[in-house]
Write an enzyme that holds these catalytic residues in place. Structure first.
Site, PDB file in Angstrom:
ATOM      1  N   ASP A  15      94.743  30.039  57.006  1.00  0.00           N
ATOM      2  CA  ASP A  15      93.936  30.983  56.240  1.00  0.00           C
ATOM      3  C   ASP A  15      93.740  32.231  57.098  1.00  0.00           C
ATOM      4  O   ASP A  15      92.946  32.234  58.034  1.00  0.00           O
ATOM      5  CB  ASP A  15      92.581  30.361  55.890  1.00  0.00           C
ATOM      6  CG  ASP A  15      91.724  31.269  55.017  1.00  0.00           C
ATOM      7  OD1 ASP A  15      92.140  32.413  54.765  1.00  0.00           O
ATOM      8  OD2 ASP A  15      90.640  30.829  54.593  1.00  0.00           O
ATOM      9  N   SER A  34      85.003  30.148  50.136  1.00  0.00           N
ATOM     10  CA  SER A  34      85.193  31.576  50.378  1.00  0.00           C
ATOM     11  C   SER A  34      83.825  32.250  50.429  1.00  0.00           C
ATOM     12  O   SER A  34      82.992  31.881  51.268  1.00  0.00           O
ATOM     13  CB  SER A  34      86.108  32.169  49.317  1.00  0.00           C
ATOM     14  OG  SER A  34      86.578  33.435  49.700  1.00  0.00           O
ATOM     15  N   HIS A  50      94.009  29.529  52.405  1.00  0.00           N
ATOM     16  CA  HIS A  50      92.674  29.630  51.801  1.00  0.00           C
ATOM     17  C   HIS A  50      92.478  28.571  50.726  1.00  0.00           C
ATOM     18  O   HIS A  50      91.350  28.301  50.314  1.00  0.00           O
ATOM     19  CB  HIS A  50      92.522  31.032  51.207  1.00  0.00           C
ATOM     20  CG  HIS A  50      91.110  31.498  51.051  1.00  0.00           C
ATOM     21  ND1 HIS A  50      90.221  31.608  52.106  1.00  0.00           N
ATOM     22  CD2 HIS A  50      90.408  31.902  49.953  1.00  0.00           C
ATOM     23  CE1 HIS A  50      89.059  32.053  51.663  1.00  0.00           C
ATOM     24  NE2 HIS A  50      89.135  32.230  50.365  1.00  0.00           N
TER      25      HIS A  50
END
Length: 742
Positions: A685, A599, A717
């Site tokens: 995602d 991320s 994600h």
């Protein structure tokens, strides 16, 4: 992208690895594996049992808790219920078949309600006398009985065609979607249904037909993407329901974090009589048909941060940020909830707000709200009321650990624990003890009892489960050290260093710089089934994990120094940490360094790839942002990009922070990349789209750099399916071993 994401992990794992209906053929049970050596492997990690929800009986004598078992072969999970005495003795599995059984709740000291096959069931505490109470064709996704057990809240999804229009009836096989506004996707799915709470009567025959509390309203409750039954609660007298709702849709929803706590009168069943406990108006509807209210003329600029717009400069007393998870005091006089001050800022400090219901008729409403954790300069992550209705226990991160605290209605905060561990949740066990889940870098989640004292030294903590003892006893245990590292601007940064089992201080070890995501999630003592420091150390790596600028637990100033400065001081902090390790820890091999992260951590890796001055021999980036201009319009929660970047990339009047952000996007420095990189991304995602990872991989290969791309068509994600999890771990260590060991 903050810690709140962790709240929905258990539910996401359940939905990804086997729904209530699809585990009928194989009864997946506890994995009793025998290891060939004492090294943690991906297979050993996925064989571990995972504690989910738990609840103490009304008399505090028994605890029912949920466990998740995972089968790599079946690529599924099995959620089961267990029972034990309050002190952890006499543990017994209640679930006997292959169906998932979840969401246990006590009806009385002898009876447990639970969810199975999308229906509410009940059973005796020994697992006998099972009976189905509801009949909804498997539509129930969560529930909560009223304290008097005469009513029940049922969470069910309803069709939602406000944003994605329903296709014509004569085209039943058409797969196209006509989208008319933003928030048409959220997290990992297209938004064609939303949850609503339904209210039903409970009688001797079971649960009656339910009414939709929010009938006709286009708002979700609980809130996407991770909200559950914790966002609703009953008053002790069963007359009211407090619930969380964000009264926004479309583009208004996409730029705002403004959710509120509402009080619903069960007897009236009239949504128009529902009270908004957050806004001065105390009305249910706070958004006119014209869209998001920001200024007196009902306008705001959706391409700019809300930081300096009307709602935050003039309306902060109206609780314009996230307000979630209400809980009534035992005497019913107060309701408390987690409250963020500012709209559009998902990582604002979570304050503990207490509302005095005895003064609810007074105006303005904000005069009867108090904040009782103001002296704690970090976020409250969970809390529970003590029986006296004046004391609240809560957990929060401070100095990279999640410990237990106590406050009162006067806001006098006392710390009760100070361990290198993280509490994950808590509730009262009985009048004097707390029941809590706790974990650390070297210990997966287990249940503990806490007997609060007057101080840290007087507080007693006892572990009552050891659900992975059989596996942990076979493993060599890493050790953890803590250092305070001097940063380039003269401050001190807490940095964890995790050492391999059987550590030899005279050896040189390949070392990993761990780059945290968020960008405002803590590097506390988390236990992850993907970014797991135990397995990294067990595979022979030293891990350096700095609490760089932007992480909670070091005061609000430290937390907020990252917004608008993604490539400034926080990147210097990363390099300060790894430079400290190579210069001061003789066992760190400066010629065998890697940098890894997901991320914002993946973004960090992409940026460091162009700015590391040959420190690192390889990189791994998972679901990271690569091109910030593209991400601005690709992500679904636009409030995040607005707050962090300040402006849309096309605005001609950008702030200096916005210009700096876009000018320093990692994709602008690919010409300086010179180091092998592994890119990992999930195609579901929708927070950071897979095109970001594909672009980074393509750029690396076109530059002639050694690179690999691990793409998951069916993951978001995170990586939730067992076989994908194993593939992720094997690929991760194969890449590291190739460049740092071989």
């Amino acid at each position: 992208m903050n810690k709140l994401f962790l709240i929905g992990a258990t539910a996401m794992l359940l939905s990804a690895c086997g729904s209530q209906q699809n585990n009928e053929t194989v009864n997946i049970s506890k994995q009793n594996i025998q290891l060939e050596n004492d090294q943690m492997s991906p297979e050993a990690l996925w064989a571990m049992s995972r504690i989910g929800g738990y609840q103490a009986s009304p008399d505090g004598q028994h605890i029912v808790f949920q466990m998740g078992y995972y089968s790599v072969e079946e690529n599924k999970s099995h959620q089961v219920l267990w029972m034990m005495n309050y002190d952890g003795t006499d543990q017994k599995q209640l679930t006997e078949d292959a169906d998932n059984e979840t969401d246990a709740q006590w009806l009385d000291n002898e009876t447990i309600a639970f969810l199975k096959g999308g229906e509410v069931w009940k059973m005796n505490l020994n697992g006998s006398a099972r009976k189905q109470l509801s009949d909804t064709e498997g539509k129930i996704e969560g529930f909560q009985f009223s304290p008097d057990r005469k009513k029940i809240i049922l969470l069910q999804s309803i069709d939602f065609n406000e944003i994605i229009k329903k296709n014509p009836e004569d085209l039943p096989k058409a797969t196209g979607r006509l989208v008319t506004d933003l928030m048409y996707r959220h997290w990992d799915h297209y938004v064609e249904s939303i949850q609503h709470p339904f209210l039903a009567e409970v009688n001797a025959n079971g649960i009656s037909d339910a009414i939709d509390i929010l009938e006709g309203e286009p708002y979700e409750c609980p809130m996407e993407p991770f909200g559950g039954i914790e966002q609703l609660t009953w008053s002790p007298d069963s007359k009211f329901i407090a619930f969380t709702c964000r009264c926004l849709t479309g583009i208004s929803y996409s730029i705002s974090t403004d959710s509120d706590i509402f009080l619903y009168d069960v007897d009236s069943k009239d949504i128009n009589k529902t009270k908004n406990l957050c806004k001065n108006s105390c009305e249910f509807a706070v958004v006119p048909d014209g869209g998001y209210v920001d200024s007196p003329d009902n306008t705001c600029n959706p391409t700019k941060s809300l930081k300096n717009q009307f709602i935050n400069t003039n309306l902060k007393d109206n609780n314009v940020g996230y307000d979630i998870n209400p809980k009534f005091s035992p005497d019913g006089r107060y309701v408390a909830w987690l409250s963020m001050e500012r709209d559009g800022y998902e990582s604002d400090r979570n304050r503990l707000c207490v509302y005095d219901l005895s003064r609810m008729s007074e105006e303005p409403c904000n005069d009867i709200k108090t904040y009782v954790t103001e002296s704690f300069d970090s976020s409250v992550d969970d809390f529970c009321w003590a029986p006296d209705s004046h004391t609240i226990y809560f957990i929060g991160v401070w100095h990279a650990t999640e410990n237990l605290y106590r406050t009162n209605l006067q806001g006098e905060v006392t710390q009760l624990s100070n361990d290198w561990a993280d509490f994950g949740s808590l509730q009262m066990l009985n009048d004097k003890q707390i029941l809590a889940e706790r974990h650390s870098y070297v210990a997966p989640a287990d249940l503990y009892t806490v007997t609060p004292g007057d101080s840290i030294s007087d507080t007693k903590i006892a572990q009552i489960t050891e659900v992975n003892k059989e596996i942990l006893d076979q493993l060599g245990k890493p050790s953890v050290e803590q250092y305070w590292v001097k940063t380039t601007d003269g401050k001190e940064m807490l940095t964890w260093v995790i050492l391999p089992p059987h550590f030899d201080k005279n050896k040189k070890y390949p070392t990993l710089l761990f780059c945290e995501g968020g960008p405002q999630s803590p590097v506390s003592q988390f236990w992850s089934y993907r970014w797991n420091f135990f397995i990294m150390a067990s595979q022979g790596y030293v891990v350096v994990a700095p609490n760089r600028r932007g992480l909670p637990g070091f005061g609000q100033e430290w937390l907020e120094e990252i917004s608008g400065d993604w490539t400034g001081q926080c990147m210097n902090d990363y390099l300060s940490a790894i430079d400290f390790a190579t210069e001061n820890l003789p066992y760190v091999d400066k010629d065998r360094l890697g940098a890894v992260g997901a991320s914002f951590g993946g973004f960090s890796v992409y940026y460091l790839a162009g700015h590391h001055n040959k420190r690192f021999k390889c990189f791994i980036a998972h679901d990271g942002a690569f091109n910030l201009e593209a991400m601005y319009t690709e992500t679904e929660e636009n409030w995040f990009s607005n707050w962090e970047y300040d402006d849309a990339y096309w605005n001609k009047d950008q702030t200096a922070r916005a210009r700096k952000t876009y000018e320093n996007s990692p994709h602008r420095f690919v010409d300086k990349w010179d180091t092998p990189i592994l890119v990992i991304h999930g195609e579901k995602d929708y927070r950071i789209n897979a095109t970001q990872g594909m672009s980074a991989f393509n750029a690396a290969r076109m530059r002639g750099i050694e690179a690999e791309l691990l793409i998951f068509p069916d993951e978001n994600h995170w990586v939730l399916k067992p076989q994908n999890g194993i593939l992720w771990q094997r690929t991760y260590f194969d890449w590291l071993n190739r460049w740092l060991k071989n």
